[in-house]
Design a protein around this motif. Structure first.
Motif, short mmCIF file in Angstrom:
data_model
loop_
_atom_site.label_atom_id
_atom_site.label_comp_id
_atom_site.label_asym_id
_atom_site.label_seq_id
_atom_site.Cartn_x
_atom_site.Cartn_y
_atom_site.Cartn_z
N CYS A 172 0.83 -1.22 0.00
CA CYS A 172 0.00 0.00 0.00
C CYS A 172 0.86 1.26 0.00
N SER A 173 2.14 1.13 0.33
CA SER A 173 3.03 2.29 0.39
C SER A 173 3.93 2.31 -0.84
N PHE A 174 3.99 3.48 -1.47
CA PHE A 174 4.81 3.65 -2.67
C PHE A 174 5.63 4.92 -2.52
N ARG A 175 6.94 4.75 -2.50
CA ARG A 175 7.84 5.90 -2.32
C ARG A 175 7.81 6.81 -3.54
N SER A 176 7.58 6.24 -4.69
CA SER A 176 7.42 6.97 -5.94
C SER A 176 6.46 6.14 -6.79
N PRO A 177 6.07 6.62 -7.95
CA PRO A 177 5.16 5.81 -8.77
C PRO A 177 5.68 4.42 -9.11
N THR A 178 6.99 4.23 -9.05
CA THR A 178 7.56 2.93 -9.44
C THR A 178 8.25 2.18 -8.31
N GLN A 179 8.15 2.68 -7.08
CA GLN A 179 8.88 2.09 -5.96
C GLN A 179 7.95 1.71 -4.81
N PRO A 180 7.51 0.45 -4.72
CA PRO A 180 6.77 0.01 -3.54
C PRO A 180 7.69 -0.06 -2.34
N VAL A 181 7.16 0.26 -1.17
CA VAL A 181 7.96 0.23 0.06
C VAL A 181 7.70 -1.09 0.79
N PRO A 182 8.72 -1.89 1.00
CA PRO A 182 8.50 -3.17 1.70
C PRO A 182 8.16 -2.95 3.16
N ALA A 183 7.37 -3.86 3.72
CA ALA A 183 6.97 -3.77 5.13
C ALA A 183 7.70 -4.83 5.94
N GLU A 184 7.95 -4.53 7.21
CA GLU A 184 8.64 -5.45 8.11
C GLU A 184 7.63 -6.31 8.85
N THR A 185 7.89 -7.61 8.91
CA THR A 185 6.96 -8.54 9.56
C THR A 185 7.51 -9.13 10.86
N ASN A 186 8.78 -8.90 11.16
CA ASN A 186 9.41 -9.48 12.34
C ASN A 186 9.51 -8.43 13.44
N PRO A 187 8.84 -8.63 14.58
CA PRO A 187 8.88 -7.61 15.64
C PRO A 187 10.29 -7.30 16.13
N ARG A 188 11.16 -8.30 16.20
CA ARG A 188 12.53 -8.06 16.66
C ARG A 188 13.28 -7.18 15.66
N SER A 189 13.04 -7.40 14.39
CA SER A 189 13.68 -6.56 13.37
C SER A 189 13.17 -5.13 13.46
N VAL A 190 11.89 -4.99 13.79
CA VAL A 190 11.33 -3.64 13.96
C VAL A 190 12.02 -2.92 15.11
N SER A 192 15.00 -3.42 16.24
CA SER A 192 16.35 -3.07 15.79
C SER A 192 16.32 -1.85 14.89
N ARG A 193 15.32 -1.80 14.02
CA ARG A 193 15.23 -0.66 13.11
C ARG A 193 14.91 0.62 13.87
N LEU A 194 14.07 0.52 14.89
CA LEU A 194 13.68 1.71 15.63
C LEU A 194 14.83 2.31 16.42
N PHE A 195 15.69 1.44 16.97
CA PHE A 195 16.69 1.95 17.90
C PHE A 195 18.13 1.74 17.43
N GLY A 196 18.31 1.30 16.19
CA GLY A 196 19.64 1.27 15.61
C GLY A 196 20.46 0.08 16.03
N ARG A 197 21.51 -0.17 15.26
CA ARG A 197 22.43 -1.26 15.58
C ARG A 197 23.31 -0.84 16.76
N THR A 198 23.62 -1.80 17.61
CA THR A 198 24.51 -1.53 18.73
C THR A 198 25.16 -2.83 19.17
N ASP A 199 26.40 -2.74 19.61
CA ASP A 199 27.10 -3.92 20.11
C ASP A 199 26.91 -4.09 21.61
N LYS A 200 26.47 -3.04 22.27
CA LYS A 200 26.32 -3.09 23.72
C LYS A 200 24.90 -2.72 24.10
N PRO A 201 24.26 -3.53 24.97
CA PRO A 201 22.87 -3.23 25.38
C PRO A 201 22.77 -1.84 25.99
N GLY A 202 21.71 -1.14 25.61
CA GLY A 202 21.44 0.17 26.21
C GLY A 202 22.19 1.32 25.59
#
Length: 460
Positions: A172-190, A192-202
Motif C-alpha cells: 500500500c506504500s509507494f515511495r514513488s510511482p515505481t517504488q513500492p515500500v516493503p513492510a517489516e513482519t518481524n517484531p525483533r527486526s522492527v 532493531s530498526r527503531l533503535f539502531g544497531r549496537t554492540d552493547k545493550p542500552g
C-alpha cells in the motif's frame, strides 16, 4: 512465554535533523523555544488495513444519534474511545475500470494512492506516490525514520490479476510511482530498526563519519551526471537519490540523538519532552503463533515509535487477500473464501467475526494511545489513526461506501465523536483532508481527489 524488552528512556529519544531551523522546528513540534514552555507535540499519521470489506449491517451504526451509546457490533471494542473517533459513510473508492477483473490487486494498492496503475505498463509498478510517503517526505527529516511500514504476513503472494504486477497485491506504500515500500513482519527486526544497531545493550548506534563523506561524494557526483542523462534515466537517478537522502537524514538524526543522550548523561534534560509525559511503553514480544498477540506487539511498536518520536508516519497491513485464516476465532476457513458468502448465515457470521477481530486490534492500539500523557493531552490527541479496507463488500467487490474509522484529534483539527451519514467524497478526498489536518502541504490533490471534506474538521 513472553520476552520482555524494557527500553531505556534515553534510547527512546529520537532526533530532529541537525540542520533544521528553529522556526520550522517550532512549527512541527518538539523544539525548545527558549521561553521555558512546552511546545505543542507534532501530529502523527497512522494507517491500518484489512482486506475484503465488511458485513455492512454489522459495521455501520444504526444512526448518528446512537453511535456512541449503542455502537454497531463490529465497533464494540472501540466503545471506550468512540468519542475520539469519526465515522463517515459515503466515501467511494477509485473506480477500477479497465481493471474489472482485479479487485484484490487494486483494493490495497489504491488504498493510499487513490489512483489506478498505468494500464499501459501493467507488468511494472507504475501507480503514484502514496499518502503516507507524501507525509514522510515532509516530516521525515525530523525523525530518525521517515516512516515505518509493518505487515502481519510476508508480501510475497503471486497473482497477476488483469496482468498487473504482483506487487500491487500486497503493497500500500509507494515511495514513488515505481517504488513500492516493503513492510517489516518481524517484531525483533522492527525493534532493531527503531533503535539502531549496537554492540552493547542500552547504547545507541554510532554514525560512521565515513558514511557521511561517501554520501557527499555520491550526491555531488550525481548532480553532475544528471545533466548528461536523458529524461527517463534522470527519473531513475532521482529515485535512487531519494533513497540516498533518506540515509543521509537518518545519519543526521543518529548524530543528534547521540548529542541528546550525552546531555542527559551529564544531567541536562532533553528540551523536547514534557515532564508530565508518560514514560516509553514496555514491549512484550510473544513467542507463540497467536495472531492477536502478534498483531498487538506490532501495534505496541507503532505506539512506541510515535511516543518516542522515532517516526511520525506509519502503515500496518493487518493482512493481505491471500488466504489468511483465524483459528483463534474457532474456525480455520480462509478469510477470502468466506467473503464470497452469497448471504449464507454461517459464512456471514465468520466474516463479521474476522472484521470485529481486526478492529479489536486497532482498538487495542488507539486505547493504549489514549492512556499515554503527552503535552496537555494524550498521545491519541496528537495522532490521526485510520483503519479501513479497500472494498466495501467482499461478496460483491463493491466500493461505493468504503469502511473507514478515523481515531484521534490530529492536534485539534479533527472533530471526533460523530458518525456522518451523508458524506459526499472519495478516497482521494479523504486522504487529502487527513494530510491537510496533519499540516502536510500539498501542491495537488491526492489521486482522484477533487476537494477536502470540510465536515471532518474543526478548521483547516
Amino acid at each position: 512465554m513472553v520476552n520482555r524488552v524494557r527500553l531505556n528512556r534515553r534510547a527512546c529519544l529520537s532526533g530532529l535533523g541537525v540542520t533544521l531551523a528553529l522556526p520550522l522546528l517550532e512549527t512541527m513540534g518538539w523544539a525548545d523555544t527558549g521561553k521555558g514552555k512546552s511546545v505543542k507535540p507534532p501530529v502523527r499519521l497512522g494507517f491500518m488495513y484489512m482486506p475484503h470489506g465488511v458485513i455492512m449491517d454489522q459495521f455501520w451504526p444504526a444512526n448518528a444519534e446512537s453511535f456512541l451509546s449503542s455502537p454497531a457490533p463490529a465497533l464494540k471494542s472501540l466503545q471506550p474511545v468512540l468519542d475520539q473517533c469519526l465515522l463517515m459513510k459515503g466515501i467511494s473508492g477509485v473506480p477500477i475500470s479497465p481493471f474489472n477483473g482485479a479487485p484484490h490487486a487494486l483494493e490495497l494498492s489504491t488504498w493510499l494512492t487513490a489512483r489506478l496503475p498505468d494500464a499501459d505498463k501493467r507488468a511494472q509498478i507504475s501507480i503514484a506516490i502514496s499518502a503516507d510517503q507524501i507525509a514522510a517526505n515532509y516530516v521525515g527529516g525530523f525523525t530518525s525514520l521517515p516512516s515505518l511500514e509493518l505487515a502481519t504476513m510476508p508480501q510475497t503472494h503471486k497473482e497477476n490479476q488483469e496482468g498487473l504486477n504482483e506487487g500491487y497485491y500486497s503493497h500500500c506504500s509507494f515511495r514513488s510511482p515505481t517504488q513500492p515500500v516493503p513492510a517489516e513482519t518481524n517484531p525483533r527486526s522492527v525493534l532493531s530498526r527503531l533503535f539502531g544497531r549496537t554492540d552493547k545493550p542500552g547504547q545507541l548506534a554510532k554514525a560512521d563519519p565515513l558514511d557521511g563523506q561517501l554520501l557527499d561524494l555520491v550526491l555531488g557526483g550525481a548532480k553532475d551526471l544528471r545533466r548528461k542523462l536523458p529524461k527517463d534515466d534522470q527519473h531513475k537517478l532521482d529515485e535512487y537519490l531519494d533513497s540516498v537522502r533518506s540515509v543521509e537524514r537518518r545519519i543526521a538524526a543518529i548524530e543528534y540523538r547521540q548529542k541528546e543522550a550525552a546531555l542527559e548523561k551529564a544531567g541536562v534534560r532533553s528540551s523536547r519532552r514534557n515532564a508530565s509525559d508518560s514514560p516509553p511503553i514496555e514491549i512484550k514480544i510473544p513467542e507463540g503463533d497467536k495472531r492477536s498477540e502478534y498483531m498487538q506487539v506490532m501495534c505496541d511498536l507503532n505506539v512506541l515509535a510515535f511516543q518516542a518520536d522515532i517516526t511520525r508516519v506509519s502503515t500496518y497491513i493487518g493482512s493481505t487477500p491471500n488466504g489468511v485464516s483465524y483459528p483463534e476465532l474457532g474456525f480455520n476457513d480462509e478469510h477470502h473464501s468466506q467473503t464470497h458468502h452469497n448471504n449464507k448465515p454461517d459464512q456471514v457470521a465468520k466474516v463479521a467475526a474476522i472484521t470485529a477481530f481486526n478492529i479489536a486490534q486497532f482498538a487495542y492500539m488507539v486505547k493504549k494511545m489514549a492512556t499515554l500523557r503527552e503535552g496537555s493531552g494524550t498521545l491519541l490527541d496528537n495522532c490521526i489513526m485510520m483503519w479501513g479496507s479497500g472494498l466495501e463488500d467482499g461478496n460483491k467487490h463493491s466500493r461505493e461506501n468504503l469502511p473507514f474509522i478515523i481515531a484521534g484529534k490530529g492536534g485539534g483539527t479533527i472533530n471526533t465523536g460523530r458518525f456522518l451519514t451523508g458524506t459526499k467524497g472519495n478516497q482521494g478526498d479523504l486522504l487529502t483532508t487527513i494530510l491537510a489536518c496533519a499540516g502536510i502541504p500539498l501542491d495537488r490533490p491526492i489521486g482522484v481527489a477533487t476537494k477536502q471534506i470540510k465536515e471532518m474538521t474543526h478548521t483547516l
